[in-house]
Design an enzyme around this catalytic site. Structure first.
Site, PDB file in Angstrom:
ATOM      1  N   GLY A 134       0.818  -1.193   0.000  1.00 36.74           N
ATOM      2  CA  GLY A 134       0.000   0.000   0.000  1.00 36.74           C
ATOM      3  C   GLY A 134       0.857   1.251   0.000  1.00 36.74           C
ATOM      4  O   GLY A 134       2.043   1.218   0.331  1.00 36.74           O
ATOM      5  N   CYS A 135       0.243   2.381  -0.364  1.00 38.30           N
ATOM      6  CA  CYS A 135       0.997   3.632  -0.488  1.00 38.30           C
ATOM      7  C   CYS A 135       1.460   4.165   0.870  1.00 38.30           C
ATOM      8  O   CYS A 135       2.644   4.457   1.068  1.00 38.30           O
ATOM      9  CB  CYS A 135       0.186   4.678  -1.243  1.00 38.30           C
TER      10      CYS A 135
END
Length: 325
Positions: A134-135
């Protein structure tokens, strides 16, 4: 492989922001040929009709069909939960490599390898299935994992991180449309963001004894792209010792760098870089970390993982210029 030896790539879920960035990279990648971009709702339309930045780069159209046996690598860019549904309806051809940009397999279930090259480079290079991080998880872990690897996490970790609106996806919602987001900042999912799961997984892999809280406050920013995470924790390391530890941890990293001065988003937006800065304030060690949420936080890292999986230099196709000003 194509007749000229290029990797044949396919994309499922081609209409979103991450897919648009992925297409932008792949159509200019010297070792890749794009086989299909699937989007039922946009079938027959040119890619550039949705991703307007692709005008002049490709005349390819979206497809409502796909042949998984026709490609060497498949990127899954649909929403969270849709990857497991996809594989419930499709069989993976033998030899097909998969990079999933959703969160479905980030726990490394079903044989997937967690795709953070800074800690899993060798495993990724041998993998057929990779779960892209995920970012927020990418940005925060890069600020945290060198301490865990050295066994230096001894206290609670406190993180505040602000993200651009593209992190919420292309579909408009009450907290993403311009009139609400513009000139506005807000907190959401305080202490309960889903990326804490993968962050905790990797911290405990590197430092199994860590039993303190990671307190995470996510913030919506009024800008389009980028993440800035500020992390602090009690530490007996001096600033010089911590900086040396981080530089040693990332000495072989292709895209992660430790800066001598404070960091800002314009150093990384439109690139696959992560840049960190380190300060000491009394007993508190402060680490600031910046990434582009759509590139190092998503599609750029996915291509970095693809490069590793196919034995290419990590930076192939990813020498992207920062916006700077």
């Amino acid at each position: 492989m194509t007749s000229d030896g290029k990797i044949k790539a396919g994309i499922i879920g081609g209409a979103g922001y991450t897919a648009g960035e992925l297409i932008r990279i792949l159509v200019n990648h010297p070792a890749v040929s794009l086989g299909f971009v699937h989007s039922t709702s946009n079938a027959g339309n040119k890619l550039c009709s949705v991703h307007s930045g692709l005008i002049g780069d490709t005349d390819m159209v979206f497809s409502d069909t796909y042949d998984l046996s026709s490609v060497d690598v498949l990127f899954l860019c649909s929403g969270h939960g849709k990857s497991t549904a996809f594989w419930a309806e499709n069989s993976r051809p033998e030899g097909l490599k998969v990079i999933d940009l959703a969160q479905d397999y980030r726990d490394e279930s079903e044989g997937y390898v967690y795709g953070l090259p800074e800690i899993n480079r060798e495993r990724i290079a041998e993998a057929r299935l990779v779960a892209n991080p995920g970012c927020f998880a990418t940005c925060i872990q890069l600020a945290l994992l060198p301490l865990a690897a050295a066994g230096k996490l001894t206290a609670e970790v406190n993180v505040t991180a602000i993200t651009g609106s593209t992190g919420a996806g292309v579909k408009p919602g009450a907290t993403t449309h311009f009139s609400w987001r513009n000139n506005n900042v807000s907190v959401y999912k305080a202490f309960g963001h889903q990326h804490l799961i993968e962050i905790g997984m990797n911290v405990h892999k590197l430092q199994g004894s860590f039993d303190k809280e990671i307190n995470f406050i996510p913030v919506r920013g009024d800008f389009a792209r980028g993440i800035l995470a500020s992390l602090y924790t009690d530490s007996d390391l001096t600033a010089e010792e911590a900086t040396a530890l981080y530089r040693d941890f990332y000495k072989d990293a292709a895209f992660t760098f430790v800066s001598d001065s404070n960091v800002d988003l314009k150093q990384v937006v439109n690139t696959n870089k992560a840049v960190l800065s380190i300060e000491k304030h009394g007993t508190k060690l402060l680490v600031n970390s910046v990434v582009d949420n759509l590139l190092k936080g998503a599609s750029g890292q996915a291509v970095q993982n693809m490069n590793l999986m196919f034995g290419l230099p990590e930076k192939t196709g990813l020498n992207l210029k920062a916006s700077a000003f």
